[in-house]
Design an enzyme around this catalytic site. Sequence first.
Site, short mmCIF file in Angstrom:
data_model
loop_
_atom_site.label_atom_id
_atom_site.label_comp_id
_atom_site.label_asym_id
_atom_site.label_seq_id
_atom_site.Cartn_x
_atom_site.Cartn_y
_atom_site.Cartn_z
N HIS A 157 -21.21 42.12 108.63
CA HIS A 157 -20.44 41.04 109.25
C HIS A 157 -21.32 39.93 109.85
CE1 HIS A 157 -16.92 43.14 108.29
NE2 HIS A 157 -16.82 43.92 109.35
N HIS A 187 -10.66 39.77 110.90
CA HIS A 187 -10.72 41.23 110.98
C HIS A 187 -9.59 41.78 111.85
CE1 HIS A 187 -12.49 45.21 110.85
NE2 HIS A 187 -13.53 44.77 110.18
N GLU A 218 -8.73 42.17 104.60
CA GLU A 218 -9.64 41.06 104.89
C GLU A 218 -9.95 40.30 103.61
OE1 GLU A 218 -13.03 42.95 107.11
OE2 GLU A 218 -11.69 44.68 106.86
#
Length: 370
Positions: A120, A196, A329
């Site tokens: 991420h 998210h 996502e």
Amino acid sequence: MMARAALLPVALLLCLALAGNADARRKSGGGFYELKNKNGDFSIKVTNQGAAIVSAIVPDGKGNLADIVLGYDTVAEYASGSASFGATVGRVANRIANAQFVLDGKTYHLIPNDGNNTLHGGPRNFGKVIWTVKEHVHDGDSPYITFYYHSFDGEQGFPGDLDVYVKYQLSRPYDLSIRMNATARNKATPVNLANHVYWNLAGHGSGNVLKHKLQVLASKYTPVDGSMIPTGQVVPVSGTNYDFRKPTTVGTHLEIFRVGGNGYDINYAVNGKQNAMRKVARVQEPKSGRAFELWANQPGVQFYTAGGLANEKGKDGKVYRQYGALCLETQAYPDAVNHPEFPSSIVRPGHVYKHDMVFRFSSQASYYDA
């Protein structure tokens, strides 16, 4: 009387100054902000800590309201929490193998935060920073809020300055749109932003999501190795436990949850033309009838059933446990920067990355009712 009158402008100026300072603090520090539709039965809260969705209040088939998003009570918890609840993650969402990549002949070294890999965008990714509030319209026909963040050259190891905007907006009866764009200023850089949010359509903290019904409009997926890094293959879902082309109960393939105990965490190659808005998935919780369709313009979508949750203290005294939510996502393929065979995630100087998605909420008695 004259003295009191003379003081009024000073007092007014002082109030304005204090209001201005409060506004400055509001824009520079972390806070919560609400968007609400005209009927008052659909609203979200967001925070500029991580440009995150904090809550979503949505009616069920009988008009009962519930918050269907997992999250925290305080801004501080969003800053320190490990679950990325509702956050805008990046500069590159998902995993980059061995925390490095080569771009235009130069090797860039990132910060590993998932074993040897970067997840991420690194330990201080976009979900861990304060964004600036640029605009906020609380209610009306189409309430919205826009967040801005400037990512500097070298941040978490990524090249180039990047200007990033995220806009949340409510429209129609029960639509939530999220528009992300990012402009590369001076160097080519990978960009892959993702939202998210953790969904439980029965209500956050209400139990697991294994009875939710899911349809993913994808005939292929990207297998991964033991470190959750794509192998480079894009293979058919047919005949596998990853086939959700038809509406299927999330917990149908119990071996996914019992063997290894981590559930689903996989990227799908979404059907249809890339960069075009198209339906990606549909989810419904049978008891409440709450459902949403997800539309987006990205090549992939990560389906995650929150296998990493373990007694996480959340909002309203709730405790979130394994499989207590699902995430969808929309994204570029994971580790695309190291796989030239995947759709490119590189943004060149002066070019703009655009990622649009819409969650269209509804409530029906049956999943098959449209």
